[in-house]
Scaffold this active site. Structure first.
Site, PDB file in Angstrom:
ATOM      1  N   CYS A   1       0.837  -1.190   0.000  1.00  0.00           N
ATOM      2  CA  CYS A   1       0.000   0.000   0.000  1.00  0.00           C
ATOM      3  C   CYS A   1       0.878   1.248   0.000  1.00  0.00           C
ATOM      4  O   CYS A   1       2.068   1.195   0.249  1.00  0.00           O
ATOM      5  CB  CYS A   1      -0.897  -0.002   1.232  1.00  0.00           C
TER       6      CYS A   1
ATOM      7  N   ARG B   1       1.157   1.700  -6.171  1.00  0.00           N
ATOM      8  CA  ARG B   1       1.401   0.766  -5.081  1.00  0.00           C
ATOM      9  C   ARG B   1       0.131   0.064  -4.618  1.00  0.00           C
ATOM     10  O   ARG B   1       0.189  -0.871  -3.810  1.00  0.00           O
ATOM     11  CB  ARG B   1       2.030   1.499  -3.887  1.00  0.00           C
TER      12      ARG B   1
ATOM     13  N   TRP C   1      -3.751  -1.783  -1.345  1.00  0.00           N
ATOM     14  CA  TRP C   1      -3.783  -3.056  -2.068  1.00  0.00           C
ATOM     15  C   TRP C   1      -4.227  -4.081  -1.038  1.00  0.00           C
ATOM     16  O   TRP C   1      -3.532  -4.340  -0.061  1.00  0.00           O
ATOM     17  CB  TRP C   1      -2.406  -3.398  -2.633  1.00  0.00           C
TER      18      TRP C   1
ATOM     19  N   ASN D   1       0.856  -0.096   6.124  1.00  0.00           N
ATOM     20  CA  ASN D   1       1.287  -0.980   5.044  1.00  0.00           C
ATOM     21  C   ASN D   1       1.970  -2.169   5.702  1.00  0.00           C
ATOM     22  O   ASN D   1       2.874  -1.995   6.516  1.00  0.00           O
ATOM     23  CB  ASN D   1       2.255  -0.260   4.097  1.00  0.00           C
ATOM     24  N   GLY D   2       1.545  -3.387   5.370  1.00  0.00           N
ATOM     25  CA  GLY D   2       2.143  -4.578   5.962  1.00  0.00           C
ATOM     26  C   GLY D   2       1.074  -5.557   6.419  1.00  0.00           C
ATOM     27  O   GLY D   2      -0.105  -5.436   6.053  1.00  0.00           O
TER      28      GLY D   2
ATOM     29  N   GLU E   1       9.535 -13.713 -19.886  1.00  0.00           N
ATOM     30  CA  GLU E   1       9.241 -12.321 -19.549  1.00  0.00           C
ATOM     31  C   GLU E   1       8.203 -11.721 -20.492  1.00  0.00           C
ATOM     32  O   GLU E   1       7.328 -10.965 -20.067  1.00  0.00           O
ATOM     33  CB  GLU E   1      10.547 -11.505 -19.584  1.00  0.00           C
TER      34      GLU E   1
ATOM     35  N   LYS F   1       4.587 -10.137 -19.357  1.00  0.00           N
ATOM     36  CA  LYS F   1       4.119  -8.783 -19.686  1.00  0.00           C
ATOM     37  C   LYS F   1       2.709  -8.826 -20.258  1.00  0.00           C
ATOM     38  O   LYS F   1       1.855  -8.004 -19.898  1.00  0.00           O
ATOM     39  CB  LYS F   1       5.059  -8.116 -20.700  1.00  0.00           C
TER      40      LYS F   1
ATOM     41  N   GLU G   1       0.179  -9.637 -17.486  1.00  0.00           N
ATOM     42  CA  GLU G   1       0.023  -8.580 -16.493  1.00  0.00           C
ATOM     43  C   GLU G   1      -0.921  -7.479 -16.946  1.00  0.00           C
ATOM     44  O   GLU G   1      -1.729  -6.992 -16.152  1.00  0.00           O
ATOM     45  CB  GLU G   1       1.390  -7.963 -16.181  1.00  0.00           C
TER      46      GLU G   1
ATOM     47  N   HIS H   1       6.854 -31.410 -26.264  1.00  0.00           N
ATOM     48  CA  HIS H   1       6.649 -32.271 -25.102  1.00  0.00           C
ATOM     49  C   HIS H   1       5.376 -31.878 -24.343  1.00  0.00           C
ATOM     50  O   HIS H   1       5.342 -31.957 -23.113  1.00  0.00           O
ATOM     51  CB  HIS H   1       7.862 -32.217 -24.176  1.00  0.00           C
TER      52      HIS H   1
ATOM     53  N   LYS I   1       2.944  -2.395  -7.497  1.00  0.00           N
ATOM     54  CA  LYS I   1       4.317  -2.305  -7.986  1.00  0.00           C
ATOM     55  C   LYS I   1       5.331  -2.967  -7.054  1.00  0.00           C
ATOM     56  O   LYS I   1       6.151  -3.754  -7.468  1.00  0.00           O
ATOM     57  CB  LYS I   1       4.681  -0.824  -8.179  1.00  0.00           C
TER      58      LYS I   1
END
Length: 609
Positions: free
Chosen positions: A2, A27, A74, A100-101, A482, A486, A489, A505, A604
């Site tokens: 957050c 955030r 968040w 935050n936490g 990656e 992207k 996301e 396979h 983020k």
């Protein structure tokens, strides 16, 4: 994860708090709120959704005050509702806090408070702390905070205000970032990220774990959890407000994609030694002798940083001949890793605050390993906890989906591989060739960025696809991973990255005319192998988007779309080939109408486990 902002000073707090929240929305954007001390008490306004929803609520309010706190959330404990939004207020209405936490023992604490007759209004763990502080408050806010936190297990970045002490703002941290900003005169700020306060000050104090800061009567003091005063250095922030503005781009993500040539220059500046065919990394100077004796490296990271680490594994093993393992930081400490003398642990984190990566780094140190860090956040917890390391100098990355941090991390890993290689088996001539190739990278990325319009055209044809497959080999296998990340996301399209040879396979069963396949296939020693994979895809009706090099013709016959990028040496190709995949994900997401900078369910900086 957050975002926290706090202010105390001579100016109106409300516009400063809301402005800070806008800078921190990356955030978390499930809900938001503010608390300002006015003449008659604390005014609290909260809203579900993004900061714009909070601004709409504030249009009908008249709030005046010079001390306040704010939060963008968040969600961890409790759904993203107004009731669960911060700030949370104590049972007596005197105390407001933002957090935050995660409070790990909140259930036990809550049960005790409920047994004492205290009623809870939210599902959050944070509300427990507000009630605890109020229970201990006897006219000294700092003392009450210290008593409450003595009972708390878990992580926190806290900002606290009290209606009975309008000239006081308290901040506390353990395992979650919190920064004190020092403004003009008697003006002070608290924030979970420098970007929230950079418009007001560039002088900051990075609080350490278990620090509690009291800002009162135009001054501040810092104590630890035992109430002993501690001193923390005041530092200058190395970027300005322009770095956290869009600069004319439609989105931060697009701006950051296009910043990559300059970022690469900044990452390499002063670190490449052409005359020696080597690299000099000041953050590793104190460990340089020890680096000669390492016989094993563990790279630990999460998300995009993990894929950068995979590229680094190939680089270091190729140039230095040192065995490398890449571990998810989230799993590292839970599997009792075997760390023997001669093991180097390298932790990678863009923010320098990633909770899992920090825990892995500490576990490595506990087991006796030298633990170095690659991170972008100057003054971050990981940077300060590690035994040394390298800063990216990539500038602030606001877009939730990481782009410029990835290319910068791979560049730093290339310099570390070069340094380790020159200590061991890499000749001067080979080292000099690598240095020359690295110096050319910013220009090559600039050329690649000119393909944006072409890639946007390809995106139009696949905007309605539901699945993508990404394939690459050797250095470009992590690029496939990656690229798929992207797309997932920001476009919310299911995508998977695989080593190209693994397609047959299992994943080949998915391929038909509705399955776009992105193949990263530069002209290198494995190119003919990749061509065989492309033939297998086409034989089953798949559609191929090929990222290849300008000197390559054979793919013209097979690929539905060709994206040709300039060529460099194989170990550096990921820095070039990842750029078209960033642009493809971006353009598809925009066409789908998604919020590119703030994709759903993501934040983020992941500062909770």
């Amino acid at each position: 994860m957050c975002g926290i902002v706090g202010y105390i000073g001579q100016n109106e707090a409300l516009p400063i708090l809301v402005g800070g929240l806008k800078k921190l929305e990356y955030r978390g954007y499930d809900s938001s709120g503010i608390a300002v001390i006015e003449k008659d008490g604390i005014s609290v306004v909260r809203a579900s959704g993004k900061i714009s929803a909070l601004e709409d609520c504030l249009k009908t309010k008249v709030i005046h005050g010079h001390t306040g706190i704010a939060h963008t959330r968040w969600a961890t404990h409790g759904a993203p509702t107004i009731a669960n939004a911060h700030p949370h207020t104590s049972f007596d209405g005197k105390i407001s806090i933002v957090h935050n936490g995660i409070i790990e023992n909140y259930a036990t604490l809550k049960a005790k408070l409920v047994s004492e007759g205290i009623q809870f209004k939210s599902e959050t763990d944070t509300e427990v702390v507000a009630h605890l502080i109020a229970r201990y408050y006897k006219g000294d806010l700092k003392a009450a905070v210290l008593k409450a936190l003595a009972l708390v297990e878990g992580t926190f970045g806290l900002a606290v205000v009290c209606m009975d002490e309008p000239d006081t703002l308290i901040g506390a941290r353990r395992g979650s970032p919190l920064i004190l900003g020092i403004g003009n005169g008697s003006e002070f700020f608290l924030a979970s990220d420098v970007s929230a306060i950079i418009n007001h000050t560039q002088k900051v104090v990075y609080l350490d774990d278990n620090d509690v800061v009291q800002i009162k009567n135009g001054d501040y003091s810092i104590v630890n959890m035992n109430s002993h005063e501690v001193q923390r250095e005041v530092k200058d922030v190395e970027f300005d407000a322009d770095a956290v503005a869009k600069g004319g781009f439609a989105h931060f993500m697009l701006k950051e994609i296009f910043e990559q040539p300059e970022v690469l220059r900044n990452t390499m500046r002063g670190r490449l030694l052409s005359a020696e065919g080597n690299a000099k990394l000041a953050g590793l100077d104190t460990n340089i002798r020890e680096l000669r004796n390492i016989n094993r490296i563990i790279i630990t990271a999460c998300g995009t940083s993990y894929y950068a680490g995979m590229v680094g594994e190939y680089m270091i093993e190729d140039l230095a001949g040192v065995p490398v393992e890449v571990e998810y930081a989230s799993e590292f400490r839970y599997r009792n890793p075997i760390i023997k003398p001669g093991t180097l642990v390298l932790a990678i984190s863009q923010s320098g605050e990633t909770a899992d990566t920090l825990a892995a780094l500490k576990e490595a140190q506990q087991k006796g390993a030298t633990a170095l860090a690659i991170c972008n956040g100057v003054g971050s917890t990981i940077a300060r906890t590690s035994d040394g390391g390298v800063y990216l100098h990539a500038g602030p990355e606001i877009g939730v989906a990481s782009t410029k941090a990835f290319t910068s991390q791979v560049t730093v890993l290339a310099m570390i591989a070069l340094l380790l290689g020159r200590q061991r088996r890499l000749s001067f001539e080979s080292g000099a060739d690598i240095v020359k190739a690295m110096q050319e990278l910013p220009g090559l990325v600039e050329q690649t960025l000119k393909l944006s319009d072409q890639i946007a055209g390809i995106a139009h044809q696949y905007v309605k696809a539901n699945n993508f497959l990404y394939l690459g080999r050797h250095y470009n296998y992590p690029v496939a991973m990656e690229g798929a990340l992207k797309l997932k996301e920001i476009s919310y399209i299911h995508a998977e990255g695989y080593p190209a040879a693994e397609m047959k396979h299992g994943p080949i069963a998915l391929i038909d005319e509705n399955m776009p396949v992105v193949v990263i296939a530069p002209k290198d020693a494995l190119f003919d192998k990749v061509i065989s994979n492309v033939r297998e895809i086409k034989a089953r009706g798949g559609r191929v988007i090929a990222v290849t090099t300008e000197d390559c013709q054979p793919l013209d016959e097979f690929a539905d779309h060709l994206i040709k990028v300039p060529k460099t040496i194989p170990m550096l190709m990921p820095i070039v080939t990842c750029v078209p995949l960033q642009l493809l994900a971006y353009h598809i997401a925009v066409l789908r109408g998604n919020d590119v900078d703030q994709p759903r369910n993501l934040a983020k900086s992941v500062t909770v486990e």
